[in-house]
Write an enzyme that holds these catalytic residues in place. Structure first.
Site, mmCIF file in Angstrom:
data_model
loop_
_atom_site.group_PDB
_atom_site.id
_atom_site.type_symbol
_atom_site.label_atom_id
_atom_site.label_comp_id
_atom_site.label_asym_id
_atom_site.label_seq_id
_atom_site.Cartn_x
_atom_site.Cartn_y
_atom_site.Cartn_z
ATOM 1 N N ARG A 1 -6.926 8.828 -0.608
ATOM 2 C CA ARG A 1 -5.813 9.327 0.201
ATOM 3 C C ARG A 1 -4.883 10.167 -0.686
ATOM 4 O O ARG A 1 -5.358 10.848 -1.579
ATOM 5 C CB ARG A 1 -5.094 8.133 0.848
ATOM 6 C CG ARG A 1 -6.016 7.323 1.777
ATOM 7 C CD ARG A 1 -5.289 6.192 2.444
ATOM 8 N NE ARG A 1 -4.180 6.676 3.269
ATOM 9 C CZ ARG A 1 -3.207 5.906 3.736
ATOM 10 N NH1 ARG A 1 -3.218 4.611 3.480
ATOM 11 N NH2 ARG A 1 -2.242 6.407 4.464
ATOM 12 N N ASN B 1 -1.347 -8.032 0.499
ATOM 13 C CA ASN B 1 -1.298 -6.594 0.761
ATOM 14 C C ASN B 1 0.165 -6.176 0.634
ATOM 15 O O ASN B 1 0.961 -6.419 1.537
ATOM 16 C CB ASN B 1 -1.824 -6.269 2.163
ATOM 17 C CG ASN B 1 -1.893 -4.765 2.400
ATOM 18 O OD1 ASN B 1 -1.258 -3.988 1.674
ATOM 19 N ND2 ASN B 1 -2.640 -4.358 3.409
ATOM 20 N N ARG C 1 0.031 1.202 14.301
ATOM 21 C CA ARG C 1 0.414 2.116 13.233
ATOM 22 C C ARG C 1 -0.786 2.957 12.785
ATOM 23 O O ARG C 1 -1.793 2.402 12.332
ATOM 24 C CB ARG C 1 0.882 1.240 12.069
ATOM 25 C CG ARG C 1 1.107 1.959 10.803
ATOM 26 C CD ARG C 1 1.238 0.969 9.650
ATOM 27 N NE ARG C 1 1.582 1.729 8.468
ATOM 28 C CZ ARG C 1 1.474 1.276 7.239
ATOM 29 N NH1 ARG C 1 1.039 0.060 7.014
ATOM 30 N NH2 ARG C 1 1.789 2.036 6.230
ATOM 31 N N TYR D 1 -5.687 2.903 9.820
ATOM 32 C CA TYR D 1 -5.667 1.443 9.672
ATOM 33 C C TYR D 1 -6.437 0.692 10.754
ATOM 34 O O TYR D 1 -6.540 -0.536 10.687
ATOM 35 C CB TYR D 1 -4.210 0.954 9.614
ATOM 36 C CG TYR D 1 -3.440 1.526 8.444
ATOM 37 C CD1 TYR D 1 -3.779 1.182 7.139
ATOM 38 C CD2 TYR D 1 -2.396 2.427 8.640
ATOM 39 C CE1 TYR D 1 -3.090 1.716 6.051
ATOM 40 C CE2 TYR D 1 -1.695 2.963 7.559
ATOM 41 C CZ TYR D 1 -2.056 2.607 6.272
ATOM 42 O OH TYR D 1 -1.374 3.127 5.193
ATOM 43 N N ALA E 1 3.309 -0.245 0.844
ATOM 44 C CA ALA E 1 3.765 0.837 -0.046
ATOM 45 C C ALA E 1 4.383 0.313 -1.345
ATOM 46 O O ALA E 1 4.427 1.037 -2.345
ATOM 47 C CB ALA E 1 4.762 1.725 0.692
ATOM 48 N N GLU F 1 -5.306 -8.461 -4.580
ATOM 49 C CA GLU F 1 -4.626 -7.373 -3.867
ATOM 50 C C GLU F 1 -5.594 -6.778 -2.843
ATOM 51 O O GLU F 1 -6.740 -6.480 -3.161
ATOM 52 C CB GLU F 1 -4.220 -6.306 -4.897
ATOM 53 C CG GLU F 1 -3.476 -5.139 -4.314
ATOM 54 C CD GLU F 1 -3.192 -4.062 -5.377
ATOM 55 O OE1 GLU F 1 -2.903 -4.400 -6.538
ATOM 56 O OE2 GLU F 1 -3.286 -2.875 -5.026
ATOM 57 N N PRO G 1 5.533 -4.428 3.730
ATOM 58 C CA PRO G 1 6.168 -3.579 4.739
ATOM 59 C C PRO G 1 5.197 -2.818 5.638
ATOM 60 O O PRO G 1 4.170 -2.323 5.174
ATOM 61 C CB PRO G 1 7.011 -2.598 3.912
ATOM 62 C CG PRO G 1 6.467 -2.679 2.539
ATOM 63 C CD PRO G 1 5.916 -4.053 2.370
ATOM 64 N N ASN G 2 5.561 -2.781 6.896
ATOM 65 C CA ASN G 2 4.872 -2.022 7.952
ATOM 66 C C ASN G 2 3.548 -2.639 8.401
ATOM 67 O O ASN G 2 2.926 -2.149 9.346
ATOM 68 C CB ASN G 2 4.649 -0.559 7.520
ATOM 69 C CG ASN G 2 5.972 0.130 7.224
ATOM 70 O OD1 ASN G 2 6.861 0.134 8.065
ATOM 71 N ND2 ASN G 2 6.112 0.682 6.032
ATOM 72 N N HIS H 1 -6.115 -3.884 0.363
ATOM 73 C CA HIS H 1 -5.662 -2.734 1.153
ATOM 74 C C HIS H 1 -6.683 -2.446 2.234
ATOM 75 O O HIS H 1 -7.891 -2.442 1.961
ATOM 76 C CB HIS H 1 -5.483 -1.486 0.282
ATOM 77 C CG HIS H 1 -4.473 -1.692 -0.773
ATOM 78 N ND1 HIS H 1 -3.124 -1.728 -0.494
ATOM 79 C CD2 HIS H 1 -4.599 -1.947 -2.099
ATOM 80 C CE1 HIS H 1 -2.474 -1.975 -1.614
ATOM 81 N NE2 HIS H 1 -3.336 -2.127 -2.596
#
Ligand code: DQA
Length: 151
Positions: free
Chosen positions: A109, A76, A19, A24, A79, A100, A11-12, A102
């Site tokens: 964060r 990725n 964004r 990012y 969330a 995975e 998502p996103n 990111h």
């Protein structure tokens, strides 16, 4: 023989470039996919790309990847990383190796980003290398499957 990999984004991530660029960066998902394709071409890798904002579609895609006998998934989960037991179970159920990725460093964060429910069923996690994380994941699969990666 070509190495077959699925590049999966949650998502996103279709909003990359627009964004929160301070977190990012300005690289779009299209840029990321093109860069991966460039390296793939030099290394006899067959890439398939899929992005969805919906958990169930990501799960379906992971199941399909197993049926297509891919050699690995660069994932990725956005969330979903932090709470999707369903995605974790999907990965565990197919026995396909997943790396995975990111873009941001999830460990520096908010507290809630430090936990990945996905990482324990993955080969490893690359976090904080920006868009290069995807290329690094491709390298890892190539080193394992072919013993080398041409840049
Ligand atoms: C992300 C990190 C996640 O915490 C976040 O929810 C994202 C993007 C990253 O690539 O840095 O959507 O996966």
């Amino acid at each position: 023989m070509a190495v077959k990999l699925l590049v999966l984004n949650g998502p996103n991530l279709n909003r990359l470039g627009k964004r929160e660029p301070e977190i990012y960066g300005h690289t779009t998902l299209e840029d990321i996919e093109e860069n991966l394709q460039d390296v793939a071409r030099k290394n006899d890798v067959q890439l398939t790309f899929f992005q969805s904002n919906t958990e169930g579609f990501l799960i379906d895609r992971i199941h399909a990847a197993a049926d297509e006998t891919v050699d690995g998934i660069i994932f990725n989960p956005g969330a979903y990383t932090h709470y999707s037991i369903a995605l974790r179970d999907a990965i565990a159920s197919v026995g396909v190796e997943v790396i995975e990725v990111h873009i941001s460093n999830v460990h520096n964060r908010e507290e809630f980003r430090r936990e990945s429910v996905i990482a324990p069923v993955c080969r490893g996690q690359l976090t904080g290398f920006g868009a290069d994380g995807y290329i690094l994941a491709l390298h890892a699969f190539l080193l394992k499957n072919k013993g080398e990666c041409k840049l």
